[in-house]
Design an enzyme around this catalytic site. Sequence first.
Site, PDB file in Angstrom:
ATOM      1  N   PHE A  24       0.835  -1.204   0.000  1.00 30.32           N
ATOM      2  CA  PHE A  24       0.000   0.000   0.000  1.00 30.32           C
ATOM      3  C   PHE A  24       0.867   1.251   0.000  1.00 30.32           C
ATOM      4  O   PHE A  24       1.747   1.407   0.854  1.00 30.32           O
ATOM      5  CB  PHE A  24      -0.898  -0.030   1.233  1.00 30.32           C
ATOM      6  CG  PHE A  24      -1.954   1.030   1.280  1.00 30.32           C
ATOM      7  CD1 PHE A  24      -3.129   0.882   0.585  1.00 30.32           C
ATOM      8  CD2 PHE A  24      -1.760   2.175   2.039  1.00 30.32           C
ATOM      9  CE1 PHE A  24      -4.120   1.859   0.636  1.00 30.32           C
ATOM     10  CE2 PHE A  24      -2.739   3.159   2.101  1.00 30.32           C
ATOM     11  CZ  PHE A  24      -3.923   3.004   1.390  1.00 30.32           C
ATOM     12  N   SER A  92       3.327  -6.899   2.592  1.00 29.77           N
ATOM     13  CA  SER A  92       2.292  -6.094   3.214  1.00 29.77           C
ATOM     14  C   SER A  92       0.955  -6.270   2.484  1.00 29.77           C
ATOM     15  O   SER A  92       0.455  -7.382   2.369  1.00 29.77           O
ATOM     16  CB  SER A  92       2.733  -4.629   3.249  1.00 29.77           C
ATOM     17  OG  SER A  92       1.866  -3.858   4.042  1.00 29.77           O
ATOM     18  N   MET A  93       0.356  -5.175   1.943  1.00 32.76           N
ATOM     19  CA  MET A  93      -0.878  -5.335   1.178  1.00 32.76           C
ATOM     20  C   MET A  93      -0.665  -6.239  -0.027  1.00 32.76           C
ATOM     21  O   MET A  93      -1.595  -6.926  -0.461  1.00 32.76           O
ATOM     22  CB  MET A  93      -1.407  -3.982   0.707  1.00 32.76           C
ATOM     23  CG  MET A  93      -2.696  -4.088  -0.111  1.00 32.76           C
ATOM     24  SD  MET A  93      -3.333  -2.519  -0.744  1.00 32.76           S
ATOM     25  CE  MET A  93      -2.263  -2.266  -2.186  1.00 32.76           C
ATOM     26  N   ASP A 195       7.674  -4.193  13.769  1.00 34.69           N
ATOM     27  CA  ASP A 195       6.947  -3.695  12.605  1.00 34.69           C
ATOM     28  C   ASP A 195       6.026  -2.590  13.089  1.00 34.69           C
ATOM     29  O   ASP A 195       5.132  -2.819  13.893  1.00 34.69           O
ATOM     30  CB  ASP A 195       6.144  -4.839  11.962  1.00 34.69           C
ATOM     31  CG  ASP A 195       5.520  -4.459  10.636  1.00 34.69           C
ATOM     32  OD1 ASP A 195       5.193  -3.272  10.449  1.00 34.69           O
ATOM     33  OD2 ASP A 195       5.345  -5.359   9.784  1.00 34.69           O
ATOM     34  N   HIS A 224       9.054  -2.917   8.802  1.00 33.97           N
ATOM     35  CA  HIS A 224       7.967  -3.387   7.937  1.00 33.97           C
ATOM     36  C   HIS A 224       8.405  -3.666   6.497  1.00 33.97           C
ATOM     37  O   HIS A 224       8.092  -4.714   5.938  1.00 33.97           O
ATOM     38  CB  HIS A 224       6.828  -2.369   7.944  1.00 33.97           C
ATOM     39  CG  HIS A 224       5.656  -2.796   7.129  1.00 33.97           C
ATOM     40  ND1 HIS A 224       4.891  -3.906   7.443  1.00 33.97           N
ATOM     41  CD2 HIS A 224       5.117  -2.286   5.983  1.00 33.97           C
ATOM     42  CE1 HIS A 224       3.930  -4.045   6.549  1.00 33.97           C
ATOM     43  NE2 HIS A 224       4.049  -3.079   5.661  1.00 33.97           N
TER      44      HIS A 224
END
Length: 248
Positions: A24, A92-93, A195, A224
């Site tokens: 994202f 992540s996303m 994170d 992250h």
Amino acid sequence: MLPGCEAVSHANGSAVGVVVIHGFTGSPFSVRGVADAMIAASFDVEVPRLPGHGTTIDDMLPTTWADWSAEVAAARARLAARVDHVVLAGQSMGATLALASALDDPSIAGMVCINPLTRPRTADEIEMIDDLLEDGFGVAPGGSSDIADPDSHDISYEGTPLAPIRSLVVDGVAPISTRFGELAMPLRLFSSRTDHVVDPADGDHLADSWGGPVERTFLERSYHVATRDYDREVVERGSVDFVREVTS
């Protein structure tokens, strides 16, 4: 287009292909190291640039989960048309999108998830986003990418587009968060101990509910965006070895 944020489509003539998906507000730059490692290993690779990413944050404001998932589906289809085995990898996303894509296609040979977002947000969190949107805020303030290594960087937007993040958690995460037991292909999971963007408990949820074999590596030095951080080579080597194993 910001330099370095271009999509990647690389054909090696391999029977194995990997779709690598960024997160994202990020871009293909975020996961280029993983993609390059796959290319060096002679795999075919597709790295889509998700709609609204890699240009300006204004371009992202009208985009939704449906736009991003459609782009992933198109990349998967391009790859499947020229290889026998497809592996999905995401950060992540990007990992959330990979998981949703795998639920649509059980023929996927394996999954690589790096600090995935897998748990729905609370009603209070959704209400907070809604209140900000109603007050006319399109973007929440944000800082630089969550990377521990001071000598590394990412190309991503500063700030959080609120309508898109609402679509991510409501349209994307919530419908699939209880379905990971349906996925039986092998999972390679990378989780940063620290994170500041996605709670490591999301990785716990994925590992605990997965329907097939799971191999998990905890990253002790990275935040992250682990694909650009101290442990990036651990992620790259581990991902390549995993793809070889599940497609041999």
